[in-house]
Design a protein around this motif. Structure first.
Motif, mmCIF file in Angstrom:
data_model
loop_
_atom_site.group_PDB
_atom_site.id
_atom_site.type_symbol
_atom_site.label_atom_id
_atom_site.label_comp_id
_atom_site.label_asym_id
_atom_site.label_seq_id
_atom_site.Cartn_x
_atom_site.Cartn_y
_atom_site.Cartn_z
ATOM 1 N N VAL A 33 0.840 -1.204 0.000
ATOM 2 C CA VAL A 33 0.000 0.000 0.000
ATOM 3 C C VAL A 33 0.874 1.252 0.000
ATOM 4 C CG1 VAL A 33 -1.655 1.337 1.356
ATOM 5 C CG2 VAL A 33 -2.005 -1.108 1.043
ATOM 6 N N ALA A 34 1.914 1.250 0.830
ATOM 7 C CA ALA A 34 2.811 2.412 0.887
ATOM 8 C C ALA A 34 3.494 2.647 -0.460
ATOM 9 C CB ALA A 34 3.850 2.211 1.985
ATOM 10 N N ALA A 35 3.965 1.579 -1.098
ATOM 11 C CA ALA A 35 4.620 1.725 -2.398
ATOM 12 C C ALA A 35 3.654 2.259 -3.453
ATOM 13 C CB ALA A 35 5.197 0.380 -2.843
ATOM 14 N N ASN A 36 2.417 1.793 -3.417
ATOM 15 C CA ASN A 36 1.424 2.293 -4.371
ATOM 16 C C ASN A 36 1.146 3.774 -4.158
ATOM 17 O OD1 ASN A 36 0.067 0.278 -6.302
ATOM 18 N ND2 ASN A 36 0.398 -0.898 -4.434
ATOM 19 N N TRP A 37 1.031 4.187 -2.898
ATOM 20 C CA TRP A 37 0.774 5.603 -2.618
ATOM 21 C C TRP A 37 1.950 6.469 -3.045
ATOM 22 C CZ3 TRP A 37 -3.167 8.721 -1.553
ATOM 23 C CH2 TRP A 37 -4.373 8.135 -1.203
ATOM 24 N N VAL A 38 3.170 6.009 -2.744
ATOM 25 C CA VAL A 38 4.356 6.789 -3.113
ATOM 26 C C VAL A 38 4.470 6.924 -4.627
ATOM 27 C CG1 VAL A 38 6.889 6.738 -3.125
ATOM 28 C CG2 VAL A 38 5.648 6.313 -1.008
ATOM 29 N N SER A 39 4.272 5.828 -5.342
ATOM 30 C CA SER A 39 4.435 5.880 -6.800
ATOM 31 C C SER A 39 3.298 6.634 -7.492
ATOM 32 C CB SER A 39 4.563 4.472 -7.378
ATOM 33 O OG SER A 39 3.374 3.744 -7.162
ATOM 34 N N ASN A 40 2.119 6.652 -6.901
ATOM 35 C CA ASN A 40 0.975 7.323 -7.536
ATOM 36 C C ASN A 40 0.693 8.715 -6.981
ATOM 37 O OD1 ASN A 40 -0.050 5.337 -9.462
ATOM 38 N ND2 ASN A 40 -0.374 4.082 -7.640
ATOM 39 N N GLY A 56 -8.039 1.029 -8.030
ATOM 40 C CA GLY A 56 -6.893 1.913 -7.863
ATOM 41 C C GLY A 56 -6.499 2.029 -6.411
ATOM 42 N N LEU A 57 -6.012 3.195 -6.052
ATOM 43 C CA LEU A 57 -5.502 3.405 -4.694
ATOM 44 C C LEU A 57 -6.547 3.206 -3.609
ATOM 45 C CD1 LEU A 57 -3.089 6.450 -5.077
ATOM 46 C CD2 LEU A 57 -2.517 4.102 -4.487
ATOM 47 N N THR A 58 -7.749 3.633 -3.877
ATOM 48 C CA THR A 58 -8.782 3.507 -2.846
ATOM 49 C C THR A 58 -9.054 2.044 -2.521
ATOM 50 O OG1 THR A 58 -9.774 5.571 -3.570
ATOM 51 C CG2 THR A 58 -11.132 4.139 -2.216
ATOM 52 N N SER A 59 -9.207 1.224 -3.538
ATOM 53 C CA SER A 59 -9.519 -0.186 -3.286
ATOM 54 C C SER A 59 -8.355 -0.920 -2.630
ATOM 55 C CB SER A 59 -9.941 -0.886 -4.576
ATOM 56 O OG SER A 59 -8.914 -0.801 -5.539
ATOM 57 N N ILE A 60 -7.131 -0.644 -3.065
ATOM 58 C CA ILE A 60 -5.989 -1.335 -2.445
ATOM 59 C C ILE A 60 -5.773 -0.841 -1.019
ATOM 60 C CG2 ILE A 60 -4.092 0.157 -3.206
ATOM 61 C CD1 ILE A 60 -2.586 -2.530 -3.775
ATOM 62 N N THR A 61 -6.065 0.435 -0.755
ATOM 63 C CA THR A 61 -5.949 0.968 0.600
ATOM 64 C C THR A 61 -6.994 0.345 1.517
ATOM 65 O OG1 THR A 61 -5.056 3.034 -0.268
ATOM 66 C CG2 THR A 61 -5.930 3.073 1.981
ATOM 67 N N LEU A 62 -8.220 0.221 1.036
ATOM 68 C CA LEU A 62 -9.274 -0.417 1.838
ATOM 69 C C LEU A 62 -8.953 -1.880 2.119
ATOM 70 C CD1 LEU A 62 -12.467 1.177 0.262
ATOM 71 C CD2 LEU A 62 -11.447 1.662 2.501
ATOM 72 N N PHE A 63 -8.429 -2.574 1.117
ATOM 73 C CA PHE A 63 -8.054 -3.969 1.332
ATOM 74 C C PHE A 63 -6.898 -4.061 2.326
ATOM 75 C CE2 PHE A 63 -5.643 -7.840 0.208
ATOM 76 C CZ PHE A 63 -6.598 -8.764 0.570
ATOM 77 N N GLY A 64 -5.928 -3.157 2.219
ATOM 78 C CA GLY A 64 -4.822 -3.126 3.176
ATOM 79 C C GLY A 64 -5.313 -2.899 4.596
#
Length: 101
Positions: A33-40, A56-64
């Motif tokens: 999740v952190a890597a996705n946020w940093v890269s996006n 996107g970020l919202t769904s991966i963040t919620l899953f995290g």
């Protein structure tokens, strides 16, 4: 690229019902999740409406968050199951006990 190695390792540990699999899974998900946020982040900063997309970020963040929130209850459940069924800790011990009887 490290997820190519870490994800199957976590799946194997969880499949073998190892407590370490839960810890590793939580750690890997947090890093993912952190890597996705940093890269996006630059594109989200330019267009915050991207967070409203269903994938996107919202769904991966919620899953995290789901993985992290379920980590401790799952660890407790595994501990309680092991304590209530001590013979399940090592199936070989149970087999040895039945052969000796």
């Amino acid at each position: 690229m490290s997820l190519v190695v870490l994800d199957p390792l976590v799946v194997a540990l969880v499949g073998l019902v190892q407590r370490s699999g839960i810890w590793w899974g939580s750690g890997v998900m947090t890093l993912d999740v952190a890597a996705n946020w940093v890269s996006n982040w630059p594109s989200v900063k330019a267009d915050p409406a991207q967070l409203l997309q269903p994938v996107g970020l919202t769904s991966i963040t919620l899953f995290g968050l789901f993985v992290l929130v379920s980590c401790l209850p799952l660890l407790r459940a595994m501990k309680n199951a092991a304590e209530s069924a001590p013979h399940m800790k090592d199936p070989r011990a149970r087999l040895g006990a039945t052969k000796a009887e």
